[in-house]
Design a protein around this motif. Structure first.
Motif, short mmCIF file in Angstrom:
data_model
loop_
_atom_site.label_atom_id
_atom_site.label_comp_id
_atom_site.label_asym_id
_atom_site.label_seq_id
_atom_site.Cartn_x
_atom_site.Cartn_y
_atom_site.Cartn_z
N ASN A 1 -24.21 3.49 20.05
CA ASN A 1 -24.29 3.88 18.75
C ASN A 1 -24.41 5.44 18.06
OD1 ASN A 1 -25.44 2.62 16.31
ND2 ASN A 1 -27.26 3.46 16.43
N LEU A 2 -24.85 5.68 19.06
CA LEU A 2 -24.32 6.93 19.10
C LEU A 2 -23.19 8.22 18.33
CD1 LEU A 2 -25.83 9.32 22.04
CD2 LEU A 2 -26.98 9.15 20.48
N THR A 3 -22.34 7.08 18.85
CA THR A 3 -20.90 7.11 17.71
C THR A 3 -20.62 7.07 16.77
OG1 THR A 3 -20.23 5.40 19.07
CG2 THR A 3 -19.26 6.87 20.08
N LYS A 4 -21.25 5.64 16.48
CA LYS A 4 -21.99 5.66 15.33
C LYS A 4 -22.62 6.89 14.36
CE LYS A 4 -24.01 2.39 11.90
NZ LYS A 4 -25.36 1.59 11.78
N ASN B 1 -17.74 -5.38 10.99
CA ASN B 1 -18.24 -4.38 11.43
C ASN B 1 -17.53 -2.96 11.60
OD1 ASN B 1 -20.59 -5.70 11.28
ND2 ASN B 1 -20.41 -6.03 13.90
N THR B 2 -16.66 -2.69 12.76
CA THR B 2 -15.98 -2.14 12.44
C THR B 2 -15.74 -1.06 11.29
OG1 THR B 2 -14.83 -2.36 14.57
CG2 THR B 2 -13.88 -0.66 13.43
N TYR C 1 0.94 -1.20 0.26
CA TYR C 1 0.12 0.40 0.43
C TYR C 1 0.90 0.85 0.06
CZ TYR C 1 -3.75 3.09 1.21
OH TYR C 1 -4.33 4.86 1.60
N LYS C 2 0.72 2.28 -1.27
CA LYS C 2 1.60 3.61 -0.73
C LYS C 2 0.73 4.95 -0.71
CE LYS C 2 4.36 0.99 -3.66
NZ LYS C 2 5.56 0.77 -2.79
N GLY C 3 -0.63 4.52 0.41
CA GLY C 3 -1.25 5.54 0.48
C GLY C 3 -0.15 6.02 2.35
N LYS C 4 -0.83 7.34 2.85
CA LYS C 4 -0.69 8.07 3.94
C LYS C 4 -2.20 8.62 4.91
CE LYS C 4 0.80 12.00 2.15
NZ LYS C 4 1.67 13.20 2.24
N GLU C 5 -1.01 7.89 5.92
CA GLU C 5 -2.70 8.63 6.84
C GLU C 5 -3.58 7.52 6.98
OE1 GLU C 5 -2.36 11.57 9.69
OE2 GLU C 5 -0.43 11.39 8.88
N HIS C 6 -3.99 6.87 6.07
CA HIS C 6 -4.41 5.96 6.62
C HIS C 6 -4.99 5.39 8.15
CE1 HIS C 6 -1.34 4.01 5.61
NE2 HIS C 6 -0.95 2.67 5.82
N MET C 7 -6.13 4.32 8.73
CA MET C 7 -6.37 3.64 9.53
C MET C 7 -6.15 1.48 8.63
SD MET C 7 -8.33 3.16 11.84
CE MET C 7 -8.83 2.07 13.41
N ILE C 8 -5.33 1.16 9.53
CA ILE C 8 -4.87 0.28 9.83
C ILE C 8 -5.67 -0.96 10.89
CG2 ILE C 8 -2.31 -1.99 9.97
CD1 ILE C 8 -0.96 0.35 9.10
N ILE C 9 -6.26 -1.74 9.98
CA ILE C 9 -7.25 -2.79 11.24
C ILE C 9 -6.33 -4.34 11.00
CG2 ILE C 9 -9.35 -4.30 11.75
CD1 ILE C 9 -10.61 -1.62 10.97
N VAL C 10 -5.96 -5.08 12.57
CA VAL C 10 -5.31 -5.63 11.82
C VAL C 10 -6.51 -6.97 12.93
CG1 VAL C 10 -3.39 -7.45 13.15
CG2 VAL C 10 -3.35 -5.27 12.85
N GLY C 11 -6.90 -8.40 11.80
CA GLY C 11 -6.94 -9.25 12.14
C GLY C 11 -8.81 -8.96 11.51
N TRP C 12 -9.10 -10.32 10.79
CA TRP C 12 -10.48 -10.19 10.28
C TRP C 12 -10.97 -11.31 11.29
CZ3 TRP C 12 -13.04 -7.90 7.32
CH2 TRP C 12 -14.77 -8.70 6.84
N ASN C 13 -12.29 -10.12 11.35
CA ASN C 13 -13.61 -10.97 12.16
C ASN C 13 -15.07 -10.55 12.32
OD1 ASN C 13 -12.87 -9.03 14.70
ND2 ASN C 13 -11.11 -10.61 14.48
N GLU C 14 -16.10 -10.64 12.96
CA GLU C 14 -17.22 -9.75 13.30
C GLU C 14 -17.04 -8.66 13.65
OE1 GLU C 14 -20.61 -10.14 11.70
OE2 GLU C 14 -19.48 -11.49 11.67
N ARG C 15 -16.09 -8.56 14.49
CA ARG C 15 -15.60 -7.36 15.31
C ARG C 15 -14.86 -6.25 14.02
NH1 ARG C 15 -14.49 -11.19 18.40
NH2 ARG C 15 -11.85 -10.38 17.74
N SER C 16 -14.21 -6.76 13.60
CA SER C 16 -13.72 -5.59 12.29
C SER C 16 -14.69 -5.31 11.58
CB SER C 16 -12.11 -6.37 11.85
OG SER C 16 -12.57 -7.94 11.47
#
Length: 319
Positions: free
Chosen positions: A254-257, A116-117, A99-114
């Motif tokens: 859910n207010l944060t969403k 939905n996140t 990946y060549k972009g910057k200021e991105h969000m990285i999520i480690v691990g694939w599961n139901e929580r990630s």
């Protein structure tokens, strides 16, 4: 890309050389150099308009050589481009491309929580670039949702560098669902150490499943801990003692969403005002003040007489 550019440069030089040659060999039939180059391009592309045609033996000999060389180069160029495109698409699909972009969000691990996140993050900000790192997947599970997939072990530098960890903005480390709680926490802490080793300034959120590993995660450099076991147990206990309260608790979360729960910086008007006075002032602006953040401590619905300092942050619900 470098191979394609070099090949394109070679083809351009060959086309210009033949275009210039045919112009000087038959200036009557090819009045300008551009006419010669036009004839070369049209001929090697097998279009053959016939608007320019060499008539001398030398000119036609040059044309034969040009067709043999030029057509081969063009064909090879097209095959190279097509091969490169398909290899890139396969690499993106399988998670082997960097990946060549910057200021991105990285999520480690694939599961139901990630999963939905990611859905909630894209609901809040559809343009957010997210890089998903996982070693168990064989292909990108969310290729249609602006999610970049990197396959590999997150404790290895090579994997993290392919996710461009040095230029990322935030990392969320979720617990591995294929391990027991203790092993999952240890894996998360190892991942955290690897990430902080490559980018000490990156903001790391870490999901922890056991109380015993909370201090270890903090020592490893976690900026924020998500203690899943506490959240779930609090909701369970509340539901047991007060039936039906789990629904409003989830509604508050859910207010944060919906981007309705936020921290705001107080203006000078709030300086040295009491919490109760702050509630009155913010209600006029469509905000419900529910707490104050003093340094690293959150005070939810504190004493009405507590004062608001300029360094504080106000926890509000936006109407």
């Amino acid at each position: 890309m470098n191979i394609i550019l070099r090949l394109f440069l070679i083809i351009s030089i060959v086309f210009i050389a033949f275009g210039v040659s045919i112009h000087f060999i038959e200036p009557e039939n090819f009045p300008t150099i551009f006419d010669g180059i036009w004839w070369v391009v049209v001929t090697t592309a097998t279009v053959g308009y016939g608007d320019y045609v060499p008539e001398t033996i030398i000119g036609r000999s040059v044309g034969i050589v040009m067709i043999l060389i030029g057509a081969s180069l063009v064909t090879f160029y097209m095959v190279t481009v097509a091969t490169s495109v398909f290899k890139t698409l396969d690499a993106l699909h399988e998670g082997s491309a960097a990946y060549k972009g910057k200021e991105h969000m990285i999520i480690v691990g694939w599961n139901e929580r990630s999963k939905n996140t990611i859905q909630h993050l894209h609901f809040i900000n559809p343009t957010l670039h997210i890089v998903l790192i996982d070693d168990s997947l064989t292909e990108n599970p969310l290729a249609d949702r602006n999610v970049y997939f990197v396959k590999g072990n997150t404790t290895k530098d090579e994997t993290l560098k392919r996710a461009n960890i040095e230029k990322a903005g935030t990392v969320l480390i979720t617990a591995d669902q294929n391990m027991n709680e203790h092993e999952a926490d240890m894996q998360s802490i190892l991942t955290l150490l690897a990430i902080k080793g490559l980018n000490p300034m990156i903001y790391c959120l870490v999901e922890i499943l056991t109380h015993e590993q909370v201090n270890n995660a903090r020592r490893a450099g976690a900026d924020e801990l998500i203690e899943t076991y506490l959240v779930s147990s609090y909701i369970m206990v509340t539901s047991i003692h007060s039936h039906g309260l789990s629904t409003p608790i989830l509604s508050l979360l859910n207010l944060t969403k919906e981007r309705r729960l936020a921290l705001v910086t107080p203006t000078e008007e709030f300086h040295d005002k009491t919490f109760s006075r702050g509630v009155e002032l913010l209600l006029k602006e469509g905000f419900l003040l529910i707490g104050i953040k003093k340094r690293e401590e959150f005070l939810i619905y504190p004493s009405p007489s507590i004062t608001i300092d300029m360094n504080d942050e106000l926890l509000v619900i936006i109407h």
